[in-house]
Design a protein around this motif. Sequence first.
Motif, mmCIF file in Angstrom:
data_model
loop_
_atom_site.group_PDB
_atom_site.id
_atom_site.type_symbol
_atom_site.label_atom_id
_atom_site.label_comp_id
_atom_site.label_asym_id
_atom_site.label_seq_id
_atom_site.Cartn_x
_atom_site.Cartn_y
_atom_site.Cartn_z
ATOM 1 N N ALA A 11 0.859 -1.178 0.000
ATOM 2 C CA ALA A 11 0.000 0.000 0.000
ATOM 3 C C ALA A 11 0.897 1.230 0.000
ATOM 4 N N GLU B 211 -6.267 0.122 -7.224
ATOM 5 C CA GLU B 211 -7.022 0.885 -6.238
ATOM 6 C C GLU B 211 -7.383 0.005 -5.038
ATOM 7 N N GLN B 212 -7.778 -1.231 -5.347
ATOM 8 C CA GLN B 212 -8.117 -2.146 -4.253
ATOM 9 C C GLN B 212 -6.947 -2.370 -3.307
ATOM 10 N N ARG B 213 -5.755 -2.283 -3.852
ATOM 11 C CA ARG B 213 -4.573 -2.515 -3.014
ATOM 12 C C ARG B 213 -4.032 -1.230 -2.400
ATOM 13 N N GLY B 214 -4.758 -0.132 -2.597
ATOM 14 C CA GLY B 214 -4.347 1.110 -1.962
ATOM 15 C C GLY B 214 -3.293 1.891 -2.735
#
Length: 445
Positions: A316, A341-344
């Motif tokens: 992240a 995006e899901q992983r920041g």
Amino acid sequence: MNDTIYALATAAGRGAVAVVRISGPDSRHVLEHLAPPLSSPRQAALRRLRHGGEALDEALVLWFPGPASFTGDDSAELHLHGGRASVEAVSGALDDLGLRLAEPGEFARRAFQNGKLDLAQAEAIADLVDAETDSQRRQALGQLDGALSARYRAWREQLIGALARLEAAVDFPDEDLPGALHQEIGARVASFIHELEAALADEGRGERVREGYRIALVGAPNAGKSSLLNRLAGRDAAIVTDRPGTTRDVIEVPAVIEGFKVLYADMAGIRETDDEIEREGVRRARAWAEAADLRLWIVDGSSASAVFDAAELVKAGDLLVLNKADRRLGAGAGPAERSAEQRGLAAVHASALTETGVEPLRAALAGKVSSLAGQDFPAVTRLRHRRHLTEACRSLHRAHAALSRSPELAAEDLRQAGLALGRIAGRIDPEQVLDEVFANFCIGK
Ligand SMILES: Nc1nc2c(ncn2[C@@H]2O[C@H](COP(=O)(O)OP(=O)(O)OP(=O)(O)O)[C@@H](O)[C@H]2O)c(=O)[nH]1
Ligand SMILES: [Mg+2]
């Protein structure tokens, strides 16, 4: 008793002025012989230097009687004309007079031994000499001013306070440690552990400022990693071709962003391959990327299958770069962006070809680097400090655990923790540790 040492303190080679530093008991005799009469302490005097019946140079001469000198011993400086021959002639005369050429860091070491500096401050001098960026300079100057030493001193005092309470209790062996006292000391040690652990969990920002913040350019072959590296570095550092698998070695390029030293690394594109050389390249790429402070995930945004690979290495706070933005967005770009995006990860659109988006990317990197550096002074600026701090934490944990069973053992562990903290400012380390610290200095420091 120290012998008398000398060294060229300015850089070797031709220059306007060359400064030769002298320190030790014979300093006064040397000045009286080479450049009579002896000038007033700490006042520059113009003198003709003579030895063996020959004039050597005309120089500004300074006399620093101890203990009010950098090393604490009698010292002198000769500001010569900066030609090689002048320096050589004067060095020859100093050899004749029985002086010894100083080892690297020997002046600072004498200053340390004479109590003029603590070890952290001596290290700060070396850092100041090595500083290439503003952030390095500021950090080193803060450390020289004692910001780091003051912090460790305060911690040691806290520790000694807790130890004194505990020892008072141990001195009454017939009684058990009273419950209230036990609780009070336990709470003190626990909060102290908390404080030290917070200082250790700083992502190595002090070390990063000194050594450079490591940024890896990671991605599939042909995504444009080398092209982007060349843009970020502002020069043609890496070979670019349209053949996937061009880069094999890790190519490290140092740069400065907003006063912070960074190290960019371009590397092999990550993929499965039968090519033995490329496979080694991929292995090295993974290792570098894993240890980096930040990874730029470079993806060909124009590709139909813009995969965003090597998920296990993503952290992240990394950045996704959708490269080749000069082309039409491919079908793969959307999914890559969503998975990032899901992983920041934030995403930046860029083109290494037209250079659009490269400036915003650099700005994003500057933001990352400066937020990592933080505002307050770091507690750890090199591995040596981290080692001792970790050791202190370990002893404190042991002390905390031993408190209810055996106050004597707990007291011993607290003492060990105090020793570990004390080692950061020095004074109690064996000679070989000092050798290691001062060996990294330049000669003349
Ligand atoms: N149109 C366009 N082409 C680009 C861009 N960036 C790179 N390329 C091209 O893509 C190809 C691969 O570029 P490289 O920079 O070598 O890619 P790489 O990721 O380093 O590739 P490997 O070293 O093989 O892993 C070259 O033909 C580049 O000219 C871009 O932003 N736009
Ligand atoms: Mg490449």
